[in-house]
Design a protein around this motif. Structure first.
Motif, PDB file in Angstrom:
ATOM      1  N   UNK A 533     -18.257 -12.396  45.082  1.00  0.00           N
ATOM      2  CA  UNK A 533     -18.443 -12.250  43.633  1.00  0.00           C
ATOM      3  C   UNK A 533     -17.159 -11.790  42.951  1.00  0.00           C
ATOM      4  N   UNK A 534     -16.444 -10.891  43.642  1.00  0.00           N
ATOM      5  CA  UNK A 534     -15.228 -10.371  43.045  1.00  0.00           C
ATOM      6  C   UNK A 534     -14.189 -11.468  42.846  1.00  0.00           C
ATOM      7  N   UNK A 535     -14.076 -12.320  43.879  1.00  0.00           N
ATOM      8  CA  UNK A 535     -13.086 -13.389  43.809  1.00  0.00           C
ATOM      9  C   UNK A 535     -13.433 -14.337  42.666  1.00  0.00           C
ATOM     10  N   UNK A 536     -14.722 -14.605  42.510  1.00  0.00           N
ATOM     11  CA  UNK A 536     -15.121 -15.505  41.433  1.00  0.00           C
ATOM     12  C   UNK A 536     -14.759 -14.904  40.075  1.00  0.00           C
ATOM     13  N   UNK A 537     -14.967 -13.581  39.955  1.00  0.00           N
ATOM     14  CA  UNK A 537     -14.592 -12.910  38.701  1.00  0.00           C
ATOM     15  C   UNK A 537     -13.105 -13.103  38.426  1.00  0.00           C
ATOM     16  N   UNK A 538     -12.313 -12.965  39.499  1.00  0.00           N
ATOM     17  CA  UNK A 538     -10.865 -13.120  39.326  1.00  0.00           C
ATOM     18  C   UNK A 538     -10.515 -14.535  38.892  1.00  0.00           C
ATOM     19  N   UNK A 539     -11.168 -15.508  39.554  1.00  0.00           N
ATOM     20  CA  UNK A 539     -10.865 -16.900  39.216  1.00  0.00           C
ATOM     21  C   UNK A 539     -11.244 -17.188  37.775  1.00  0.00           C
ATOM     22  N   UNK A 540     -12.362 -16.613  37.368  1.00  0.00           N
ATOM     23  CA  UNK A 540     -12.792 -16.806  35.988  1.00  0.00           C
ATOM     24  C   UNK A 540     -11.766 -16.224  35.016  1.00  0.00           C
ATOM     25  N   UNK A 541     -11.275 -15.038  35.380  1.00  0.00           N
ATOM     26  CA  UNK A 541     -10.322 -14.366  34.504  1.00  0.00           C
ATOM     27  C   UNK A 541      -9.028 -15.166  34.385  1.00  0.00           C
ATOM     28  N   UNK A 542      -8.618 -15.776  35.504  1.00  0.00           N
ATOM     29  CA  UNK A 542      -7.356 -16.523  35.484  1.00  0.00           C
ATOM     30  C   UNK A 542      -7.511 -17.839  34.744  1.00  0.00           C
ATOM     31  N   UNK A 543      -8.752 -18.275  34.615  1.00  0.00           N
ATOM     32  CA  UNK A 543      -9.050 -19.629  34.182  1.00  0.00           C
ATOM     33  C   UNK A 543      -9.708 -19.610  32.813  1.00  0.00           C
TER      34      UNK A 543
END
Ligand code: ADP
Ligand code: MG
Length: 613
Positions: A533-543
């Motif tokens: 979940x954390x990684x997805x949050x990061x990807x969302x933030x970058x994207x």
């Protein structure tokens, strides 16, 4: 011919060509000529120091062993004078009339083995002197040998094709070089410009250097002195001078090594990590010296990237330098130096962590990010670096940390993996649904609070043969816990999970009974095992503007939770209301996981549910 009339000499054709190379393409910076002439002055003084031991009758024997630099911005000249051993007429011809002839190298050769070790001669290639012609219209070299019987001379040249020598009266011992600057090089007659150059390249030359009567080199080359003679204040003073710093150093490492080259190193960790404060990326700045003369203030390859926060000096007497003395001839050697110094520094940190854990913890709080970067990216030093990492965990107090090594000693024989959870802080991780299953089974979980941790953990992969596993990753398996009284039976659970899957449809990939839940009714796991979940949050933030990464979640439910028992009862009795509850449970789980993208439908649904209370 009488020696008192000027005598003209032509440079040979090859020498003219070489001279041309030195003047136009050997050095990257014109200012280098100051370094070269000061180095020659230092060599002349060093040779006099040696000569003094055996020779008693020296010309002008009260002269101090010092170097005087004078700049004159009216006359556009710069003068560099030493009271060293000077040159006779024949020596002027031999040393300055023939390029690539080094009187210093010859001097060193003539010394006995024992004396060689004690000399600090810099020159070796016999080209440095000619660097003066990069900036000079004309160069005058006044010189008087230490030998009483010899007269003084002046050597004059414009560096084009010839030079002249004539006798000159009233000389002090040693050599005085007067440079009349080219019109586009008059900056070198400016006091502050010369001061800056002297401080950069020649700050640690062993003999006093005075610029227009003021001493320039007041700080010693501490790295060459023995550790137990040096006071803390001296180290601090040195650090401030060398690193242009205003803080006190946090840690220091002063050491010497013999292989692959004899090196002396003095390294400092500054007080603050300026990258953390939001300043630009720190530039590598451990300087490389050879015999106290600066070779490169920022050698990129001397240390690995992740050590860019270090300050200080590495000095090697016998560096195989390129003839310009700005780089090394041998790339492989720099790599070897890099390895030796890095290993030594890692060992130092390991010792600090053992012997002064509190100091280490403070260092880690400030500079730990660099160690994480290294652990994730530097394969050569990964193992040593991973040992140095520290994390809070479910077993430490808030603010206290553990190493992976200590974690492993606490692992039970059943436990095969090292668990970690990533979250913004301790409270967030402790109140989320992911930890409770691990706690109930006495499994320790490391807490990671930094944005890079996900990347670091997935790159590090394992420690001491044990896999690092995210406690919120879908593929982590936990042992069975005894079922408490009153939980839904297996058949009931099966019926409920199947109903949930049908009811929630595409919003979930899978619904199953959880082995990680103790108190919470449900949790969401990313079905994609490579994305927590954390990684997805990061990807969302970058994207930010792009498409959202597709969401694949597994819903895990807790058959022991009162909510689930109630839902089991209502899903047949009041299916419409049960559907609203099921959707709300999923949204709650997504919120805990930080995966709920849009809360709007939830609000409408909650009002519907509230109506039915
Ligand atoms: P290197 O320093 O590498 O030997 P240089 O071209 O700088 O080569 O100098 C050539 C030689 O000239 C030196 O080796 C030395 O013998 C002589 N020389 C240069 N400057 C001085 C000086 N200030 N005093 C005495 N000798 C000098
Ligand atoms: Mg020289």
């Amino acid at each position: 011919m009488s020696t008192s009339t000027p005598q003209k000499f032509e440079f040979q054709a090859e020498i003219k060509q070489l001279l041309d190379i030195v003047i136009h393409s050997l050095y990257t910076e014109k200012e280098i000529f100051v370094r070269e002439l000061v180095s020659n002055a230092s060599d002349a003084l060093e040779k006099l120091r040696h000569t003094q031991i055996t020779e008693k009758d020296l010309f002008d024997d009260k002269a101090e062993l010092e170097i005087n630099v004078a700049s004159d911005d009216k006359a556009k000249t710069i003068t560099i004078q030493d009271f060293g051993l000077g040159m006779t007429r024949a020596e002027l011809v031999e040393n300055l009339g023939t390029i690539a002839h080094s009187g210093s190298k010859a001097f060193l050769k003539a010394l006995g083995e024992g004396d060689k070790k004690n000399t600090n001669l810099i020159g070796q290639f016999g080209v440095g002197f000619y660097s003066a012609f990069m900036v000079a219209k004309s160069v005058k070299v006044y010189s008087h040998s230490w030998r009483e019987a010899e007269p003084g001379h002046v050597w004059t040249s414009d560096g084009a094709g010839s030079y002249e020598i004539e006798e000159a009266a009233d000389q002090r011992r040693g050599t005085k070089i007067v440079i009349t600057l080219k019109d586009d090089c008059t900056e070198f007659s400016d006091d502050s410009r010369i001061k800056e150059i002297l401080e950069r390249y020649s700050a640690f030359v062993s003999f006093p250097i005075n610029l227009n009567g003021k001493r320039v080199n007041t700080v010693q080359a501490l790295w060459l002195r023995s550790k137990n003679e040096i006071k803390d204040e001296e180290y601090t003073e040195f650090y401030k001078f060398q690193a242009h710093a205003f803080d006190e150093p946090r840690l220091r490492l002063h050491f010497s090594a013999d292989a692959p080259l004899a090196i002396n190193a003095l390294l400092f960790v500054p007080k603050d990590n300026t990258e953390k404060l939001g300043f630009a990326r720190t530039e590598a700045s451990v300087a490389l010296y050879c015999r106290k003369v600066l070779i490169d203030a920022k050698p990129k390859l001397l240390l690995p990237e992740w050590l860019r926060f270090l300050k200080g000096v590495v000095d090697s007497e016998d560096l195989p330098l390129n003839i310009s003395r700005e780089t090394m001839q041998d790339k492989a050697l720099i790599e070897k130096l890099n390895k030796v110094i890095t290993k030594r520094f890692l060992k130092f940190l390991d010792d600090e962590a053992k012997n002064r854990p509190e100091t280490y913890a403070e260092f880690y709080a400030e500079f730990g990010l660099f160690l994480k970067e290294g652990a994730a990216m530097d394969f050569t030093h990964k193992d040593a670096l991973v040992k140095l990492l520290r994390f809070e965990s479910s077993l430490t107090e808030k603010g206290k940390t553990t190493s992976l090594g200590d974690y492993v000693t606490r692992m039970g024989s059943e436990q095969k993996e090292i668990y970690y959870l990533i979250g913004p802080n301790r409270a967030a991780i402790e109140s989320g649904p992911y930890l409770e299953g691990f706690k109930a089974r006495n499994l320790e979980v490391l807490f990671c609070y930094e944005a890079v941790d996900e990347y670091v953990m997935s790159n590090v992969r394992e420690f001491d043969g044990k896999k690092l596993a995210g406690a919120d990753h879908a593929d982590v398996k936990l042992s069975d816990l005894p079922k408490p009284e009153g939980a839904l039976s297996e058949a009931e659970t099966k019926a409920l999970t199947e109903w949930l899957k049908t009811t929630l449809g595409d919003r979930v990939a899978e619904v199953k009974a959880s082995d990680r839940l103790v108190d919470s009714p449900a949790l969401a796991l990313n079905a994609d095992k490579f994305m927590s979940p954390h990684m997805r949050r990061m990807m969302k933030a970058m994207n930010k503007d792009g498409a959202e990464p597709a969401l694949h979640v597994n819903l895990e439910i807790n058959p022991r939770a009162a909510v689930m028992k109630r839902l089991f009862e209502t899903h047949t009795a009041a299916p419409d209301k049960a559907k609203l509850v099921a959707e709300q449970i999923l949204d709650n789980a997504l919120i805990s996981a930080g995966l709920l993208d849009d809360a709007t439908p939830m609000v409408a649904r909650l009002y519907k549910l509230l109506e039915s209370v």
